[in-house]
Design an enzyme around this catalytic site. Structure first.
Site, mmCIF file in Angstrom:
data_model
loop_
_atom_site.group_PDB
_atom_site.id
_atom_site.type_symbol
_atom_site.label_atom_id
_atom_site.label_comp_id
_atom_site.label_asym_id
_atom_site.label_seq_id
_atom_site.Cartn_x
_atom_site.Cartn_y
_atom_site.Cartn_z
ATOM 1 N N ASN A 110 0.791 -1.238 0.000
ATOM 2 C CA ASN A 110 0.000 0.000 0.000
ATOM 3 C C ASN A 110 0.823 1.288 0.000
ATOM 4 O O ASN A 110 0.330 2.328 -0.417
ATOM 5 C CB ASN A 110 -1.023 -0.002 1.149
ATOM 6 N N GLU B 37 8.595 2.661 14.632
ATOM 7 C CA GLU B 37 9.333 3.018 13.425
ATOM 8 C C GLU B 37 9.429 4.549 13.342
ATOM 9 O O GLU B 37 8.656 5.266 13.953
ATOM 10 C CB GLU B 37 8.601 2.500 12.187
ATOM 11 N N GLU C 107 -10.629 -5.174 10.263
ATOM 12 C CA GLU C 107 -10.036 -4.304 9.253
ATOM 13 C C GLU C 107 -10.456 -4.791 7.863
ATOM 14 O O GLU C 107 -10.242 -5.938 7.507
ATOM 15 C CB GLU C 107 -8.504 -4.328 9.344
ATOM 16 N N GLN D 20 -8.135 -7.933 -3.163
ATOM 17 C CA GLN D 20 -8.586 -6.912 -2.221
ATOM 18 C C GLN D 20 -10.003 -6.456 -2.574
ATOM 19 O O GLN D 20 -10.840 -6.243 -1.688
ATOM 20 C CB GLN D 20 -7.615 -5.730 -2.223
ATOM 21 N N LYS E 196 12.396 -7.392 0.817
ATOM 22 C CA LYS E 196 11.414 -8.021 -0.066
ATOM 23 C C LYS E 196 10.175 -7.135 -0.198
ATOM 24 O O LYS E 196 9.446 -6.932 0.772
ATOM 25 C CB LYS E 196 10.971 -9.375 0.492
ATOM 26 N N GLY F 173 2.256 -5.439 7.385
ATOM 27 C CA GLY F 173 1.300 -6.221 6.598
ATOM 28 C C GLY F 173 0.146 -6.666 7.448
ATOM 29 O O GLY F 173 -0.273 -5.965 8.384
ATOM 30 N N SER F 174 -0.369 -7.847 7.146
ATOM 31 C CA SER F 174 -1.594 -8.312 7.811
ATOM 32 C C SER F 174 -1.286 -8.886 9.193
ATOM 33 O O SER F 174 -0.160 -9.300 9.487
ATOM 34 C CB SER F 174 -2.258 -9.387 6.954
ATOM 35 N N GLY G 80 1.830 -11.316 10.323
ATOM 36 C CA GLY G 80 2.658 -10.767 11.404
ATOM 37 C C GLY G 80 2.766 -11.738 12.568
ATOM 38 O O GLY G 80 3.854 -11.945 13.124
ATOM 39 N N CYS H 74 -3.229 1.698 6.845
ATOM 40 C CA CYS H 74 -3.469 1.113 8.173
ATOM 41 C C CYS H 74 -3.961 2.178 9.141
ATOM 42 O O CYS H 74 -4.557 1.857 10.162
ATOM 43 C CB CYS H 74 -2.218 0.420 8.691
ATOM 44 N N GLU I 19 4.263 -4.014 12.151
ATOM 45 C CA GLU I 19 3.190 -3.022 12.004
ATOM 46 C C GLU I 19 2.068 -3.719 11.255
ATOM 47 O O GLU I 19 2.263 -4.138 10.113
ATOM 48 C CB GLU I 19 3.661 -1.794 11.219
HETATM 49 O O1 TXE Z 1 -0.712 -9.018 3.396
HETATM 50 P P1 TXE Z 1 0.454 -9.972 3.866
HETATM 51 P P2 TXE Z 1 -1.486 -8.957 1.980
HETATM 52 C C1 TXE Z 1 -3.821 -6.168 5.519
HETATM 53 C C2 TXE Z 1 -5.087 -5.781 4.794
HETATM 54 C C3 TXE Z 1 -5.060 -6.669 3.584
HETATM 55 C C4 TXE Z 1 -4.455 -7.930 4.147
HETATM 56 C C5 TXE Z 1 -3.800 -8.863 3.162
HETATM 57 O O2 TXE Z 1 -6.197 -6.066 5.605
HETATM 58 O O3 TXE Z 1 -6.326 -6.906 3.079
HETATM 59 O O4 TXE Z 1 -3.486 -7.465 5.065
HETATM 60 O O5 TXE Z 1 -2.795 -8.183 2.408
HETATM 61 C C6 TXE Z 1 4.836 -11.007 2.964
HETATM 62 N N1 TXE Z 1 6.689 -14.872 5.796
HETATM 63 N N2 TXE Z 1 -2.725 -5.257 5.236
HETATM 64 O O6 TXE Z 1 -1.857 -10.320 1.520
HETATM 65 O O7 TXE Z 1 0.223 -11.352 3.387
HETATM 66 C C7 TXE Z 1 4.132 -10.637 1.666
HETATM 67 O O8 TXE Z 1 4.753 -11.241 0.544
HETATM 68 C C8 TXE Z 1 7.231 -13.686 5.506
HETATM 69 C C9 TXE Z 1 -2.547 -4.187 6.159
HETATM 70 O O9 TXE Z 1 -0.685 -8.144 1.047
HETATM 71 O O10 TXE Z 1 0.614 -9.761 5.323
HETATM 72 C C10 TXE Z 1 4.230 -9.126 1.684
HETATM 73 O O11 TXE Z 1 5.525 -8.718 1.276
HETATM 74 N N3 TXE Z 1 6.623 -12.765 4.744
HETATM 75 C C11 TXE Z 1 -1.202 -3.562 6.022
HETATM 76 C C12 TXE Z 1 4.038 -8.808 3.179
HETATM 77 O O12 TXE Z 1 4.354 -10.026 3.870
HETATM 78 C C13 TXE Z 1 5.397 -13.038 4.263
HETATM 79 C C14 TXE Z 1 -0.686 -3.392 4.635
HETATM 80 C C15 TXE Z 1 2.594 -8.409 3.544
HETATM 81 O O13 TXE Z 1 1.732 -9.410 3.067
HETATM 82 C C16 TXE Z 1 4.774 -14.277 4.545
HETATM 83 C C17 TXE Z 1 -0.972 -4.520 3.797
HETATM 84 C C18 TXE Z 1 5.470 -15.210 5.347
HETATM 85 N N4 TXE Z 1 4.953 -16.392 5.670
HETATM 86 C C19 TXE Z 1 -1.981 -5.392 4.104
HETATM 87 N N5 TXE Z 1 3.561 -14.270 3.938
HETATM 88 C C20 TXE Z 1 -1.020 -2.311 6.836
HETATM 89 N N6 TXE Z 1 -1.067 -2.459 8.155
HETATM 90 O O14 TXE Z 1 -0.790 -1.224 6.326
HETATM 91 C C21 TXE Z 1 3.432 -13.093 3.304
HETATM 92 N N7 TXE Z 1 4.539 -12.343 3.487
#
Ligand code: TXE
Length: 483
Positions: free
Chosen positions: A155, A464, A385, A334, A178, A231-232, A236, A287, A253
């Site tokens: 995002n 951060e 969310e 999404q 990455k 991320g999600s 996390g 977020c 985060e």
């Molecule tokens: O997130 P992911 P996605 C939330 C938002 C969205 C949902 C899914 O609700 O609809 O998450 O988005 C990497 N080990 N946010 O699928 O999967 C992945 O490749 C290590 C909120 O994009 O969490 C990417 O680089 N890494 C958020 C990163 O993690 C892994 C912003 C985020 O992906 C992994 C984005 C693993 N096992 C989504 N699996 C915010 N807080 O701003 C995936 N990844």
């Protein structure tokens, strides 16, 4: 070098060389899904491990490099981002779908972040203390934490990598980075700038590919000393468990379900503007977005009516088109998630006020209109969310009720209040269970030189950004000496 040519072949940057991947992927333009934005290299686990080894080998030298050297490198990267913000902003708008002004602003912010940390590299703090023992001197110094694995979401494909990479390098760490799979061209463009900044080979490495392979390789590798993830929540939590098992340092985060409280004494136009910007700009994919609008009863109906009017007039369209106020949803999955939540909201009895329809535009893209519901606190749309242009209004009896509703969430990133009462503003700032508060401002939209992060289920580990980033990217050493 022309970006247009290079983005067709976004490759990994490992140990100072551009490398092809084990497989190839593509990213597409969410405003026009016929357009491929990038063909990019995808790594497997062993290629990710090569990058990690390169970062580990580069660490002894870089961790003892002169701060001035690091400052110069970061300053140079920041200058190039600022100088090319329009061009790189257009790439970002094409690949992620935020509007061009939002995208250009994000690239500029990434540039400012690099410049900020260029300064911080020269200001690494330490302490000298009086010892409790006579004749002994004590000092506390900061050292790099080591090899850091940086895992970024889609995002903010320039700003979030910037606020992880810049402090990592400023404090003398080496990096494996990455980007998210849907925005490889942005990750690559940033890496391409970094690759020309005279960093020694292996200090910064870009590896693209899936989270489960590349990301997980970072998480599992004993050579990666610290992991910073945005991320999600589900991902996390998985990272935290694996990293804790091998005692790696972790910073997470994750999501938010941020409240914007509107009291009866608020300026109506200002409150509606805060809601509009905070809930729907960047297509609600922040977020810090305010997806819960908690409105005191006497203001409720006027607020809903005015916000509905503004939503009806909001221009949804191609991210690069002049005048577009809200771009498309970033990708198909999404969009499907957003649509599923609209269904859940209706089924649970939330009252539909406006929007949520799929929209046809001259180009085929993931367009939907901004949606607004009246909900109750137990509705899933008020608790989970969604990460899209969907908000709900909750009615509050009075300020105390509004505050209780604001805190009634497993998340704790950001909370806003619109009011003309200093008393309530001050009380809210003190009692909102979050990492960031806003008074008469949208919940989204933060400065780059102060801490960013939350409490409860939103965040884990040190904050951060700003000088607080040192907490994560350094480790302290206490030295004793007989004088
Ligand atoms: O997130 P992911 P996605 C939330 C938002 C969205 C949902 C899914 O609700 O609809 O998450 O988005 C990497 N080990 N946010 O699928 O999967 C992945 O490749 C290590 C909120 O994009 O969490 C990417 O680089 N890494 C958020 C990163 O993690 C892994 C912003 C985020 O992906 C992994 C984005 C693993 N096992 C989504 N699996 C915010 N807080 O701003 C995936 N990844």
């Amino acid at each position: 070098m022309k970006l247009g040519e290079l983005q067709q072949h976004a490759r990994h940057y490992i140990n100072g060389r551009w490398e092809t991947g084990v497989t190839t992927g593509i990213s597409e333009n969410p405003s026009d899904t016929r357009e491929v934005v990038a063909e990019y290299a995808r790594a497997d686990r062993s290629q990710a491990e090569l990058a990690i080894r390169a970062a580990a080998e580069a660490l002894p030298h870089w961790s003892h490099s002169a701060p001035q050297r690091r400052a110069d490198v970061l300053d140079q990267i920041g200058s190039e981002l600022l100088a090319r913000k329009d061009e790189l902003g257009a790439l970002l708008a094409r690949e992620e779908g935020k509007t061009l002004p939002e995208a250009v602003g994000e690239v500029a912010r990434a540039g400012q972040i690099f410049k900020f940390f260029a300064g911080e590299a020269l200001r690494i703090p330490g302490e000298t203390m009086a010892s409790v023992r006579p004749g002994v001197q004590v000092d506390v110094t900061r050292e790099p934490v080591g090899v850091v694995g940086l895992i970024a979401p889609w995002n903010f494909p320039f700003a979030i990598p910037a606020w992880k990479i810049a402090p990592a390098l400023a404090y003398g760490n080496t990096v494996v980075f990455k980007p998210a799979e849907s925005v490889p061209a942005c990750g690559w463009a940033l890496a391409e700038i970094i690759s020309r900044s005279t960093l020694p080979a292996g200090v910064f490495n870009l590896v693209m590919g899936s989270g489960r392979e590349v990301g997980q390789a970072f998480v599992d590798s004993p050579l990666v000393n610290a992991l910073s993830f945005t991320g999600s929540v589900a991902t996390g939590e998985r990272i935290l468990q694996s990293a804790a098992a091998r005692r790696a340092k972790v910073q997470l985060e994750m999501g938010g379900k941020n409240p914007l409280v509107v009291l009866a004494d608020a300026d109506l136009e200002q409150a509606v503007e805060c809601a509009l910007q905070g809930s729907y700009f960047s297509t609600g994919q922040r977020c810090t977005a305010s997806s819960r609008l908690i409105v005191e009863a006497p203001m409720h109906d006027a607020f809903v009516a005015r916000l509905r009017q503004r939503l009806a007039a909001l221009k949804v369209g191609h991210a690069l088109e002049r005048g577009t106020e809200m771009g498309p949803v970033a990708d198909r999955s999404q969009l499907d998630q957003n649509q599923a939540y609209l269904e859940i909201a209706r089924n649970e009895g939330a009252e539909h006020v406006w929007g949520g329809e799929l929209l046809e535009r001259p180009t085929p893209g993931h367009y939907m209109s901004p949606a607004l519901f009246l909900a109750r606190p137990e509705h899933r749309i008020a608790r989970e969310e969604v990460f899209g242009p969907i908000a709900c209004v909750l009615r509050a009896d009075d300020y105390e009720h509004a505050l209780a509703l604001a805190n009634d969430t497993p998340f704790g990133l950001c909370a806003g209040i619109c009011t003309t009462s200093l008393k309530h503003a001050m009380h809210f700032k003190r009692h909102a269970e979050v990492g960031m508060t806003m008074v008469n401002l949208p919940t989204a939209g933060v400065d780059f030189h102060v801490p960013f992060g939350g409490r409860k289920g939103s965040s884990y580990g040190p904050r951060e950004q700003g000088r607080y980033a040192a907490e994560f990217y350094t480790t302290v050493k206490t030295g004793y000496m007989l004088a």
